[in-house]
Design a protein around this motif. Structure first.
Motif, PDB file in Angstrom:
ATOM      1  N   GLY A 162      24.992 -21.432 -86.378  1.00 19.37           N
ATOM      2  CA  GLY A 162      25.493 -20.746 -86.832  1.00 19.37           C
ATOM      3  C   GLY A 162      25.562 -19.761 -88.604  1.00 19.37           C
ATOM      4  N   ALA A 163      26.252 -18.620 -88.741  1.00 24.26           N
ATOM      5  CA  ALA A 163      25.957 -18.314 -90.167  1.00 24.26           C
ATOM      6  C   ALA A 163      26.853 -16.916 -90.448  1.00 24.26           C
ATOM      7  N   THR A 164      27.326 -16.957 -91.542  1.00 24.67           N
ATOM      8  CA  THR A 164      27.747 -15.115 -92.162  1.00 24.67           C
ATOM      9  C   THR A 164      28.891 -15.212 -93.481  1.00 24.67           C
ATOM     10  N   LEU A 165      29.355 -14.873 -93.985  1.00 15.66           N
ATOM     11  CA  LEU A 165      29.955 -14.778 -95.285  1.00 15.66           C
ATOM     12  C   LEU A 165      30.968 -15.227 -95.812  1.00 15.66           C
ATOM     13  N   ASN A 166      31.105 -16.122 -96.883  1.00 12.39           N
ATOM     14  CA  ASN A 166      32.340 -16.813 -97.227  1.00 12.39           C
ATOM     15  C   ASN A 166      33.523 -15.873 -97.568  1.00 12.39           C
ATOM     16  N   ARG A 167      34.931 -15.952 -97.680  1.00 12.19           N
ATOM     17  CA  ARG A 167      35.494 -15.535 -98.278  1.00 12.19           C
ATOM     18  C   ARG A 167      36.525 -15.929 -99.684  1.00 12.19           C
ATOM     19  N   THR A 168      35.227 -15.091-100.569  1.00 12.28           N
ATOM     20  CA  THR A 168      36.036 -15.411-102.106  1.00 12.28           C
ATOM     21  C   THR A 168      35.810 -14.484-102.947  1.00 12.28           C
ATOM     22  N   LEU A 169      36.286 -14.150-104.225  1.00  7.61           N
ATOM     23  CA  LEU A 169      36.551 -13.221-104.964  1.00  7.61           C
ATOM     24  C   LEU A 169      34.280 -13.047-105.186  1.00  7.61           C
ATOM     25  N   LYS A 170      33.638 -13.721-105.516  1.00  8.26           N
ATOM     26  CA  LYS A 170      32.850 -13.194-104.947  1.00  8.26           C
ATOM     27  C   LYS A 170      31.651 -12.790-104.231  1.00  8.26           C
ATOM     28  N   SER A 171      31.655 -13.165-103.000  1.00  8.20           N
ATOM     29  CA  SER A 171      31.451 -12.491-102.008  1.00  8.20           C
ATOM     30  C   SER A 171      31.724 -10.508-101.533  1.00  8.20           C
ATOM     31  N   LYS A 176      29.978  -7.108-100.601  1.00  7.29           N
ATOM     32  CA  LYS A 176      31.261  -5.579-100.009  1.00  7.29           C
ATOM     33  C   LYS A 176      30.646  -4.914-100.659  1.00  7.29           C
ATOM     34  N   VAL A 177      31.952  -5.074-102.147  1.00  3.55           N
ATOM     35  CA  VAL A 177      30.801  -3.857-102.964  1.00  3.55           C
ATOM     36  C   VAL A 177      29.597  -3.648-103.637  1.00  3.55           C
ATOM     37  N   GLY A 178      29.223  -4.207-103.973  1.00  2.28           N
ATOM     38  CA  GLY A 178      27.636  -4.433-104.418  1.00  2.28           C
ATOM     39  C   GLY A 178      26.570  -4.418-103.120  1.00  2.28           C
ATOM     40  N   ALA A 179      26.561  -4.622-101.781  1.00  2.00           N
ATOM     41  CA  ALA A 179      25.599  -4.427-101.246  1.00  2.00           C
ATOM     42  C   ALA A 179      25.635  -3.315-100.513  1.00  2.00           C
ATOM     43  N   GLU A 180      26.881  -2.651-100.218  1.00  2.00           N
ATOM     44  CA  GLU A 180      27.589  -1.515 -99.374  1.00  2.00           C
ATOM     45  C   GLU A 180      27.323  -0.074-100.833  1.00  2.00           C
ATOM     46  N   TYR A 181      28.094   0.118-101.581  1.00  2.00           N
ATOM     47  CA  TYR A 181      28.276   0.846-102.555  1.00  2.00           C
ATOM     48  C   TYR A 181      27.465   0.533-103.886  1.00  2.00           C
ATOM     49  N   LEU A 182      26.884  -0.129-104.303  1.00  2.00           N
ATOM     50  CA  LEU A 182      26.346  -0.661-105.508  1.00  2.00           C
ATOM     51  C   LEU A 182      25.072  -0.426-105.232  1.00  2.00           C
ATOM     52  N   LEU A 183      24.460  -1.191-104.307  1.00  2.00           N
ATOM     53  CA  LEU A 183      23.068  -1.370-104.173  1.00  2.00           C
ATOM     54  C   LEU A 183      22.435  -0.389-102.863  1.00  2.00           C
ATOM     55  N   HIS A 191      31.237  -4.900 -93.169  1.00  2.00           N
ATOM     56  CA  HIS A 191      31.886  -5.221 -93.544  1.00  2.00           C
ATOM     57  C   HIS A 191      33.408  -5.169 -93.171  1.00  2.00           C
ATOM     58  N   ASP A 192      34.844  -5.797 -93.217  1.00  2.00           N
ATOM     59  CA  ASP A 192      35.456  -5.934 -93.650  1.00  2.00           C
ATOM     60  C   ASP A 192      35.808  -7.554 -93.990  1.00  2.00           C
ATOM     61  N   TRP A 193      35.987  -7.371 -95.585  1.00  2.00           N
ATOM     62  CA  TRP A 193      35.720  -8.821 -96.589  1.00  2.00           C
ATOM     63  C   TRP A 193      36.865  -9.481 -96.289  1.00  2.00           C
ATOM     64  N   LYS A 194      38.836  -9.095 -95.462  1.00  2.00           N
ATOM     65  CA  LYS A 194      39.695  -9.978 -94.630  1.00  2.00           C
ATOM     66  C   LYS A 194      38.745 -10.575 -94.098  1.00  2.00           C
ATOM     67  N   LYS A 195      37.600 -10.356 -92.874  1.00  2.00           N
ATOM     68  CA  LYS A 195      37.383 -10.649 -91.999  1.00  2.00           C
ATOM     69  C   LYS A 195      36.324 -11.878 -92.134  1.00  2.00           C
ATOM     70  N   PHE A 196      36.170 -12.726 -93.009  1.00  2.00           N
ATOM     71  CA  PHE A 196      34.812 -13.088 -94.023  1.00  2.00           C
ATOM     72  C   PHE A 196      35.670 -15.173 -93.511  1.00  2.00           C
ATOM     73  N   LEU A 234      27.582 -21.835-101.720  1.00  2.00           N
ATOM     74  CA  LEU A 234      28.383 -21.200-100.213  1.00  2.00           C
ATOM     75  C   LEU A 234      28.812 -20.497-100.776  1.00  2.00           C
ATOM     76  N   ASP A 235      28.545 -19.425-101.744  1.00  2.00           N
ATOM     77  CA  ASP A 235      29.871 -18.812-102.201  1.00  2.00           C
ATOM     78  C   ASP A 235      30.263 -17.478-101.741  1.00  2.00           C
ATOM     79  N   VAL A 236      28.700 -17.387-101.102  1.00  2.00           N
ATOM     80  CA  VAL A 236      28.656 -16.313-100.185  1.00  2.00           C
ATOM     81  C   VAL A 236      27.760 -16.087 -98.955  1.00  2.00           C
ATOM     82  N   ASN A 237      26.906 -16.186 -98.635  1.00  2.00           N
ATOM     83  CA  ASN A 237      25.975 -15.712 -97.294  1.00  2.00           C
ATOM     84  C   ASN A 237      25.920 -17.805 -97.342  1.00  2.00           C
ATOM     85  N   TYR A 238      26.232 -17.955 -96.007  1.00  2.00           N
ATOM     86  CA  TYR A 238      25.831 -19.184 -95.501  1.00  2.00           C
ATOM     87  C   TYR A 238      26.048 -19.457 -94.430  1.00  2.00           C
TER      88      TYR A 238
END
Length: 247
Positions: A162-171, A176-183, A191-196, A234-238
């Motif tokens: 399995g692989a997904t995104l952890n639900r943390t402030l860092k993720s 969310k903000v970095g990957a979709e809006y900044l970069l 992504h919906d952060w609440k579903k991480f 494991l703060d972001v992708n794992y």
């Protein structure tokens, strides 16, 4: 695809990824992040699966004779390389255009992969040696049911990846903000952060389905080298590797 009350897929999520289907195999397109960390994911899979099944990880096709189900296969970015490693691969996805793109690419590449429209609810129980759900659980409406059905497709003693995104402030900041809006690596709203899903939550879902998590590994991106690597964080992708109970 017509959805019923029994489907594990979200019509909205399927529509979002189906709209991007033609971009699956473009390494600089909308799925660029997947292309970039695919080598790291595949190295993790090869290592853990070879150890579990007693195969030589250095062999060209170490997994001959084993079957693998890729749940939410998308355009086949993992299905094809795993088939090249010797697995008999079946890829399933709820997006008809994803399946069409994956099938065409596999045929053009000469890689034998069977693709089918559907979800884990459409799979016979205890029919695969390996089941994987990579970057899928954060897009389904009922993760518990999704994991239960995916795990049911595993043979006793089989392996789950399995692989997904952890639900943390860092993720939230990076994925969310970095990957979709900044970069702008991903379309806004991917992504919906609440579903991480936290690692403990993922492991608990698997445990209820009779599958025990053996290890977690994180994925880390370096902006300086524009590359991905495995990490203990494991703060972001794992990634996770788990095994189904034999009794």
């Amino acid at each position: 695809m017509e959805f019923t009350m029994t489907t594990t897929a979200s019509p909205e999520e399927v529509a979002r990824f189906t709209a991007m289907a033609e971009a699956w195999w473009d390494p600089d397109g909308k799925f660029k992040p997947l292309h970039r960390f695919n080598p790291v994911r595949l190295a993790f899979m090869r290592r853990e699966l070879a150890a579990h099944f007693g195969r030589d990880p250095q062999a060209m096709r170490p997994f001959e004779g084993l079957t693998l189900l890729d749940v939410g296969c998308g355009g086949g970015l993992l299905s094809e390389p795993l088939a090249r490693m010797g697995f008999t691969v079946t890829g399933i996805d709820a997006g008809d255009r994803n399946i069409a793109i994956a099938s065409i690419h596999a045929e053009q590449s000469g890689v034998p992969v069977t693709y089918r429209l559907g979800g884990p609810e459409d799979v016979e129980p205890s029919s695969f040696d390996v089941v994987m759900a990579m970057e899928v659980i954060e897009h389904v409406p009922d993760p518990d049911r999704f994991i239960a059905l995916a795990a049911a497709a595993l043979k006793p003693g089989g392996a789950f990846l399995g692989a997904t995104l952890n639900r943390t402030l860092k993720s939230f900041a990076l994925a969310k903000v970095g990957a979709e809006y900044l970069l702008q690596w991903l379309p806004k709203g991917t992504h919906d952060w609440k579903k991480f899903v936290r690692p403990s939550e993922f492991a608990a879902m698997l445990r209820k389905a009779g599958v025990q998590t053996r290890c977690f590994n994180g994925l880390d991106y370096s902006l300086l080298t524009d590359s991905w690597s495995e990490t203990q964080s494991l703060d972001v992708n794992y990634l996770l590797f788990a095994v189904k109970e034999t009794a």
